[in-house]
Design a protein around this motif. Structure first.
Motif, mmCIF file in Angstrom:
data_model
loop_
_atom_site.group_PDB
_atom_site.id
_atom_site.type_symbol
_atom_site.label_atom_id
_atom_site.label_comp_id
_atom_site.label_asym_id
_atom_site.label_seq_id
_atom_site.Cartn_x
_atom_site.Cartn_y
_atom_site.Cartn_z
ATOM 1 N N ASP A 154 0.843 -1.188 0.000
ATOM 2 C CA ASP A 154 0.000 0.000 0.000
ATOM 3 C C ASP A 154 0.883 1.246 0.000
ATOM 4 O O ASP A 154 1.774 1.373 0.826
ATOM 5 C CB ASP A 154 -0.892 -0.019 1.249
ATOM 6 N N GLY A 155 0.653 2.116 -0.940
ATOM 7 C CA GLY A 155 1.415 3.358 -0.988
ATOM 8 C C GLY A 155 2.550 3.329 -1.993
ATOM 9 O O GLY A 155 3.036 4.364 -2.428
ATOM 10 N N GLU A 156 2.987 2.141 -2.376
ATOM 11 C CA GLU A 156 4.051 2.075 -3.383
ATOM 12 C C GLU A 156 3.508 2.559 -4.716
ATOM 13 O O GLU A 156 2.329 2.378 -5.024
ATOM 14 C CB GLU A 156 4.547 0.641 -3.539
ATOM 15 N N SER A 157 4.408 3.103 -5.537
ATOM 16 C CA SER A 157 3.918 3.553 -6.832
ATOM 17 C C SER A 157 5.021 3.551 -7.867
ATOM 18 O O SER A 157 6.197 3.665 -7.546
ATOM 19 C CB SER A 157 3.328 4.957 -6.722
ATOM 20 N N ILE A 158 4.606 3.401 -9.102
ATOM 21 C CA ILE A 158 5.516 3.546 -10.243
ATOM 22 C C ILE A 158 5.012 4.735 -11.028
ATOM 23 O O ILE A 158 3.831 4.822 -11.348
ATOM 24 C CB ILE A 158 5.505 2.296 -11.148
ATOM 25 N N ILE A 159 5.916 5.628 -11.328
ATOM 26 C CA ILE A 159 5.496 6.856 -11.970
ATOM 27 C C ILE A 159 6.213 7.048 -13.288
ATOM 28 O O ILE A 159 7.424 6.861 -13.368
ATOM 29 C CB ILE A 159 5.791 8.061 -11.068
ATOM 30 N N CYS A 160 5.444 7.396 -14.311
ATOM 31 C CA CYS A 160 6.038 7.758 -15.591
ATOM 32 C C CYS A 160 5.780 9.254 -15.771
ATOM 33 O O CYS A 160 4.702 9.660 -16.191
ATOM 34 C CB CYS A 160 5.412 6.951 -16.718
ATOM 35 N N LEU A 161 6.796 10.042 -15.436
ATOM 36 C CA LEU A 161 6.589 11.486 -15.475
ATOM 37 C C LEU A 161 6.259 12.029 -16.871
ATOM 38 O O LEU A 161 5.340 12.816 -17.014
ATOM 39 C CB LEU A 161 7.814 12.218 -14.922
ATOM 40 N N PRO A 162 7.010 11.617 -17.891
ATOM 41 C CA PRO A 162 6.718 12.178 -19.216
ATOM 42 C C PRO A 162 5.284 11.889 -19.665
ATOM 43 O O PRO A 162 4.651 12.734 -20.285
ATOM 44 C CB PRO A 162 7.724 11.488 -20.132
#
Lengths: 128, 165
Positions: A101-109
């Motif tokens: 819970d709370g982990e995330s993968i982010i693709c900024l572009p």
């Protein structure tokens, strides 16, 4: 000369300052980490809008597709990761699979955020 | 007039320093990722120049060079989104560095560390705002540690420049 004073005695102040700073950051970071239940749902947002939510326990592949971007989300064995993406740096693809819970993968572009949340039992439904 | 000549000299010097910080920005972009698990970790090399200007030429010069460098760099190598993050990070970092330098209880290295850590903090806060999630908050732990180490290195380089140039 005045120039000599730039480092000098103040190093002890530095060390104290850095120690305090790191302590506070550590404290706050730990708060983020510990106040969480086990995650069971993967929530995908593109920009400010929710793209979809999917249970972690069911294997699936989700194409997060917008007019100018593509991220391939894979949910497998209770973990979620991004297999392919159209972004130039591909940092999201290198990220380790997430499951807490709370982990995330982010693709900024591509403005894509894949995050694990904990939904109550009766709230879970599948958004295709 | 002597005054004019000095102003032109200063302008040229600042222009050169801006170009130098752009080069540093490029150099750190091709370095291998420092900590693979957390993307976007940067060493903050351009801060060497900013801190040098801050201690030798004043607040407005440092702010000007910093923002022009960010603007030009994102024009050349980045995209509008990276511009927002960079500006946010630099803004918070600059404000903190200026205040700490004024308060005058830290050395250059301490100021540099604060600058580096708050640069990362600014970017994380921006990410939280833009993406509407606080889940990335725990990244700050790693970013603070690497920001401190990088800040020490940057501070040492900066101090060297301040003393010798």
């Amino acid at each position: 000369m005045q120039k000599e004073k730039y480092i000098g005695r103040k190093i002890t102040n530095d060390i104290v300052f850095i120690a305090v700073l790191l302590f506070f950051v550590f404290l706050i970071g730990m708060l983020f980490l510990t106040f969480g239940k086990a995650g069971n749902t993967v929530k995908v947002t593109v920009g400010q809008t929710v793209f979809g939510e999917y249970p972690l326990e069911q294997d699936r592949i989700v194409e997060i597709r917008t007019e100018h971007s593509l991220n391939l989300l894979v949910i497998e064995s209770g973990r979620a990761f991004i297999r392919e993406a159209s972004c130039p740096d591909g940092i999201c693809c290198d990220h380790h699979p997430i499951f807490r819970d709370g982990e995330s993968i982010i693709c900024l572009p591509n403005q894509v955020v894949v995050t694990v949340i904990a939904k109550a039992e009766n709230e879970i439904d599948i958004v295709a | 007039m002597g005054n004019n000549k000095q102003r032109i000299k200063k302008l040229c010097l600042l222009a050169l320093l801006t170009a130098a910080s752009m080069i540093l920005s490029y150099v750190e972009s091709v370095l291998p990722p420092v900590f693979a698990a957390v993307p976007g970790i940067k060493v903050g090399l351009p801060n060497i120049i900013v801190i040098f200007i801050l201690y030798r030429m004043g607040v407005s010069s440092a702010a000007t060079v910093s923002f022009i460098r960010i603007f030009l760099t994102s024009l050349l190598f980045g995209n509008p989104i990276s511009l927002i993050y960079s500006v946010a990070g630099a803004l918070l970092s600059l404000v903190v560095m200026i205040l700490l330098k004024k308060a005058d209880f830290l050395s250059v290295i301490g100021v540099s560390v604060a600058g580096g850590v708050f640069h990362n903090l600014g970017q994380i806060l921006t990410a939280m705002l833009l993406l509407g999630t606080t889940a990335i908050g725990y990244y700050m732990i790693v970013l603070a540690v690497t920001g401190t180490l990088a800040g020490i290195f940057v501070g040492l380089c900066g101090a060297f420049l301040i003393k010798r140039c």
